[in-house]
Design a protein around this motif. Structure first.
Motif, short mmCIF file in Angstrom:
data_model
loop_
_atom_site.label_atom_id
_atom_site.label_comp_id
_atom_site.label_asym_id
_atom_site.label_seq_id
_atom_site.Cartn_x
_atom_site.Cartn_y
_atom_site.Cartn_z
N VAL A 17 0.83 -1.21 0.00
CA VAL A 17 0.00 0.00 0.00
C VAL A 17 0.87 1.26 0.00
O VAL A 17 0.60 2.23 -0.73
CB VAL A 17 -0.95 0.00 1.22
CG1 VAL A 17 -1.69 1.34 1.32
CG2 VAL A 17 -1.94 -1.14 1.12
N LEU A 18 1.93 1.25 0.80
CA LEU A 18 2.81 2.42 0.87
C LEU A 18 3.54 2.65 -0.44
O LEU A 18 3.71 3.79 -0.88
CB LEU A 18 3.80 2.26 2.03
CG LEU A 18 4.61 3.52 2.39
CD1 LEU A 18 3.69 4.65 2.83
CD2 LEU A 18 5.62 3.21 3.48
N GLY B 34 3.13 6.53 -5.98
CA GLY B 34 2.84 6.80 -7.38
C GLY B 34 3.92 6.31 -8.32
O GLY B 34 3.95 6.68 -9.49
N GLU B 35 4.82 5.46 -7.83
CA GLU B 35 5.95 5.00 -8.64
C GLU B 35 5.88 3.52 -9.00
O GLU B 35 6.79 2.99 -9.62
CB GLU B 35 7.26 5.28 -7.90
CG GLU B 35 7.51 6.76 -7.66
CD GLU B 35 8.73 7.02 -6.81
OE1 GLU B 35 9.32 6.04 -6.30
OE2 GLU B 35 9.10 8.20 -6.65
N ALA C 220 7.14 9.15 3.05
CA ALA C 220 8.18 9.22 2.03
C ALA C 220 9.56 9.03 2.63
O ALA C 220 10.43 8.38 2.04
CB ALA C 220 8.10 10.57 1.30
N ALA C 221 9.77 9.59 3.83
CA ALA C 221 11.06 9.43 4.50
C ALA C 221 11.30 7.97 4.86
O ALA C 221 12.42 7.46 4.72
CB ALA C 221 11.11 10.31 5.74
N LEU C 222 10.26 7.28 5.33
CA LEU C 222 10.42 5.87 5.67
C LEU C 222 10.69 5.05 4.42
O LEU C 222 11.54 4.15 4.45
CB LEU C 222 9.16 5.36 6.38
CG LEU C 222 9.23 3.90 6.84
CD1 LEU C 222 10.35 3.69 7.86
CD2 LEU C 222 7.89 3.45 7.41
N ARG C 223 9.98 5.35 3.35
CA ARG C 223 10.22 4.63 2.09
C ARG C 223 11.67 4.81 1.64
O ARG C 223 12.31 3.84 1.22
CB ARG C 223 9.28 5.16 0.99
CG ARG C 223 7.91 4.54 0.98
CD ARG C 223 7.88 3.16 0.39
NE ARG C 223 8.60 3.12 -0.88
CZ ARG C 223 8.90 2.00 -1.53
NH1 ARG C 223 8.60 0.84 -1.01
NH2 ARG C 223 9.54 2.04 -2.68
N ALA D 148 1.52 3.22 -12.38
CA ALA D 148 1.14 4.62 -12.28
C ALA D 148 2.07 5.49 -13.11
O ALA D 148 1.65 6.47 -13.71
CB ALA D 148 1.17 5.06 -10.82
N LYS D 149 3.36 5.14 -13.13
CA LYS D 149 4.35 5.88 -13.92
C LYS D 149 5.17 4.86 -14.68
O LYS D 149 5.49 3.81 -14.19
CB LYS D 149 5.28 6.68 -13.01
CG LYS D 149 4.65 7.86 -12.32
CD LYS D 149 5.70 8.59 -11.50
CE LYS D 149 5.11 9.79 -10.77
NZ LYS D 149 6.14 10.48 -9.98
#
Length: 282
Positions: free
Chosen positions: A179-180, A185-186, A228-231, A280-281
Motif C-alpha cells: 500500500v505504501l 505513485g511510482e 516518504a522518508a520511511l520509504r 502509475a508511472k
C-alpha cells in the motif's frame, strides 16, 4: 555503491520481470496443467525452492495475500513437478526474448551484457537470502540471452530478499509495504496491486488505515512526508544490503553493464513487454 545498486535495479529489472507479462509463460505453464494467473506466477517463481508449502512462498514473496497463496500452493506441485516448471519457464523466457528483441537477441550487445551480469553474481553469498539462494543453485543456461535473464533474475532476487529484511526492520507487513509503495505513485496502480496480489477491498482499506494511524499516509491515502522518508530509508537500506554485485565490477564494467541494460530495457518497452494500465508511472 548504494547509488549504483539503485541504478542497477532501474537499468536491469525489466530484463527479468518481462516474463511475468509474457504470453509465452502463460502458455508454457498451462501446457503443464497449471492454472493461468496466480498459480502459474507462484509456481514459476518458487519452483527453484522445490515443492515448498504455502508458508514458504508467502514468506519469500511477502506482499501476496497468504490465504490466496495457500489456495494455489502446494496444489500446483500435484499438477507439475518443480523441475518441469523450471524448464517451462526457461522455454518461455527463450520465446519471449526472441519475440521482443528480434534479431538483437543474438547480438554482441546481449552477449556482452550477459557476461557482465553473470560476473556481477559470482561472489554473492546466499546468507539470509532464501529466494536468491534457490535460484543461484540452478545450472547456468548456455545461450547468452538466457544467461542474461538468469543473471538478472539472481540480481533481482538478491535485492528482493534484502528488501524484505529492510521492510521488516521498518515494521511494515507485506500488505502495508504494498500500500505504501502504491502511495508513492511510482509502482503499480492501486487496482493493479490489489488485484495481482489478491487482496480484497476491505483488506486493502485496512492496510491504508494502519498506515494512516502511523502517519505514513494522509486521510486521502496519499503518502505523507513521514511516509516518504520511511520509504527512502527502506530503499537506502536495501541498496546497502544489495551492493555486493556492483562491488565486484570495475567502474568501466559497471558503465557498460548499466548502459547496455538500459538500452535493452528500452527495446523491451518499445516492443510492448509491459501491458498498459498496470503502473502509475512508466
Amino acid at each position: 555503491m548504494t547509488t549504483i545498486a539503485r541504478r542497477g535495479k532501474s537499468s536491469l529489472d525489466l530484463l527479468h520481470s518481462m516474463i511475468y507479462f509474457a504470453p509465452e509463460a502463460a502458455d508454457e505453464f498451462a501446457a503443464l496443467g497449471l492454472d493461468r494467473g496466480l498459480m502459474s506466477y507462484l509456481a514459476g517463481r518458487s519452483a527453484p525452492m522445490g515443492a515448498v508449502g504455502a508458508g514458504v512462498v508467502s514468506a519469500t514473496f511477502y506482499n501476496f495475500n497468504p490465504a490466496k497463496v495457500a489456495a494455489e500452493i502446494p496444489r500446483a506441485w500435484s499438477i507439475a513437478a518443480p523441475s518441469d516448471v523450471i524448464a517451462a519457464r526457461f522455454r518461455a523466457v527463450d520465446g519471449a526474448l526472441r519475440r521482443l528483441l528480434g534479431a538483437e537477441v543474438t547480438s554482441d550487445l546481449v552477449a556482452t551484457t550477459a557476461e557482465l551480469a553473470q560476473a556481477a553474481t559470482q561472489d554473492l553469498r546466499p546468507d539470509g537470502k532464501p529466494l536468491y539462494a534457490a535460484h543461484a543453485d540452478l545450472a547456468w543456461p548456455e545461450e547468452p540471452h538466457l544467461r542474461l535473464w538468469h543473471a538478472v533474475s539472481l540480481l533481482r532476487e538478491f535485492r528482493g530478499d534484502a528488501h524484505i529484511t529492510a521492510l521488516q526492520r521498518a515494521g511494515l507487513s507485506g500488505l502495508q509495504a504494498l500500500v505504501l509503495h502504491v502511495a508513492t505513485g511510482e509502482g503499480f496502480t492501486a487496482e493493479a496491486a490489489r488485484r495481482t496480489r489478491v487482496w480484497s477491498e476491505d483488506e486493502w482499506a485496512a492496510g491504508v488505515s494502519e498506515l494512516r494511524q502511523r502517519g505514513l499516509v494522509d486521510a486521502d491515502g496519499a503518502i505523507t512526508e513521514q511516509g516518504a522518508a520511511l520509504r527512502e530509508e527502506v530503499e537506502t537500506e536495501t541498496d546497502a544490503m544489495s551492493a555486493g554485485p556492483w562491488e565486484s565490477l570495475s567502474g568501466d564494467q559497471l558503465d557498460v553493464l548499466l548502459g547496455n541494460g538500459s538500452q535493452l530495457s528500452r527495446a523491451l518497452l518499445a516492443a510492448g513487454a509491459l501491458p498498459p494500465g498496470l503502473f502509475a508511472k512508466r
